[in-house]
Design a protein around this motif. Structure first.
Motif, short mmCIF file in Angstrom:
data_model
loop_
_atom_site.label_atom_id
_atom_site.label_comp_id
_atom_site.label_asym_id
_atom_site.label_seq_id
_atom_site.Cartn_x
_atom_site.Cartn_y
_atom_site.Cartn_z
N LYS A 1 2.27 1.69 -3.34
CA LYS A 1 1.09 2.04 -4.45
C LYS A 1 0.84 3.68 -4.45
N SER A 2 0.77 3.94 -3.11
CA SER A 2 0.53 5.55 -2.68
C SER A 2 1.74 6.28 -3.29
N SER A 3 3.00 5.90 -3.34
CA SER A 3 4.07 6.56 -3.29
C SER A 3 4.14 6.60 -5.22
N GLN A 4 3.71 5.53 -5.81
CA GLN A 4 3.50 5.66 -7.11
C GLN A 4 2.50 6.54 -7.76
N ASN A 5 1.37 6.51 -7.06
CA ASN A 5 0.30 7.19 -7.35
C ASN A 5 0.51 8.77 -7.40
N LEU A 6 1.37 9.06 -5.96
CA LEU A 6 1.82 10.57 -6.00
C LEU A 6 2.70 10.78 -7.17
N MET B 1 2.81 9.97 -10.15
CA MET B 1 2.08 9.95 -11.50
C MET B 1 1.37 11.33 -11.30
N LYS B 2 0.70 11.57 -10.29
CA LYS B 2 -0.17 12.80 -10.17
C LYS B 2 0.88 14.14 -10.39
N SER C 1 0.98 -1.23 -0.02
CA SER C 1 -0.15 -0.02 0.01
C SER C 1 1.01 1.29 -0.04
#
Length: 265
Positions: A166-171, A173-174, A163
């Protein structure tokens, strides 16, 4: 165990995106050893960068790229042998064109192992990408999901670790989606204002001014035209890059002057 699992996730993420390193390596190989044979690498990288699914195209073409790289390594190994000019000539038979322009280079002013070592290092990302291609195809044919663990980094992964990653990747990407357009616009501006002034520099300035006008007029209109805009920028960039690369061959300027009648200026 937690550090072990995190290391496995990091390694899997790097391996999954290794195709980008392979594309950059193709361009670096072409720039380091300027020849007609390495022009294939530059052209392949430019085409793969601009296809809709770059990762899939790069994986499917990786066996061909590896085969071509191995052929270049074998040729370079032969030309690094201690053979005289009669056994391995420096010029093409019946002409004065040096074979180094094709990619058949005989090292004379440095140890013969240096180009081999450099080219082998360049070839490593190609093998890594091909391994990734065969691994994912194996799991796909057996009806299994894409693995998140590779090689020796297998082990139990905690949900918390997944998790967090995943949150680091989403950040990331944003942030890229939001600010990457500014980075690209800055690059276009830097290319267009450099000295001396060139025809493609003026064209890049037109692209930069067009982007600024679109943003000032309507952001909704800008978002609708961004795909077409960046496609044109990428296409012009590829044409300029290939033209500059090919123009550096000795015979090309003379041919260009005879065809167009234009001077270097």
């Amino acid at each position: 165990e937690g550090e072990h699992a995190r290391l496995g996730v990091v390694f899997a993420t790097v391996l999954r995106h290794s195709y980008a390193l392979a594309l950059v390596t193709m361009m670096a190989w072409a720039v380091t050893y300027h020849s007609w044979m390495t022009l294939v690498f530059l052209l392949t990288a430019c085409v793969l960068w601009n296809v809709p699914n770059t990762r899939k195209a790069c994986l499917y073409t990786s066996p061909l790229v590896v085969g071509y790289a191995e052929a270049l390594l074998v040729i370079q190994y032969i030309f690094c042998l201690r053979l005289n000019d009669h056994e391995i000539p420096m010029y093409a038979p019946g002409s004065k064109m040096p074979l180094s322009q094709i990619g058949l280079m005989k090292p004379r002013h440095y140890p013969a192992c240096i180009p081999l070592i450099v080219e082998i290092c360049y070839a490593v990302p190609f093998f890594l990408t091909m391994r990734l291609f065969f691994r994912e195809r194996y799991f796909s044919q057996n009806g299994q999901l894409r693995p998140s663990r590779y090689g020796t980094f297998e082990g139990v992964q905690r949900r918390r670790t997944l998790s967090l990653d995943k949150s680091s990747q989403n950040l990331i990407m944003k942030l890229l989606v939001k600010y990457w357009i500014y980075v690209c616009a800055l690059v276009i501006l830097l290319v267009s204002i450099r000295n001396p002034v060139t025809a493609y520099g003026i064209l890049y300035m037109v692209f930069f001014c067009t982007l600024i006008c679109l943003v000032l007029i309507s952001w909704r209109l800008t978002r609708g035209l961004l795909v077409t805009y960046w496609f044109l920028v990428s296409l012009i960039s590829v044409v300029v890059l290939l033209s500059v690369y090919i123009y550096q061959f000795p015979q090309v300027p003379e041919w260009w002057h005879s065809v167009t009648g234009l001077s270097d200026e």
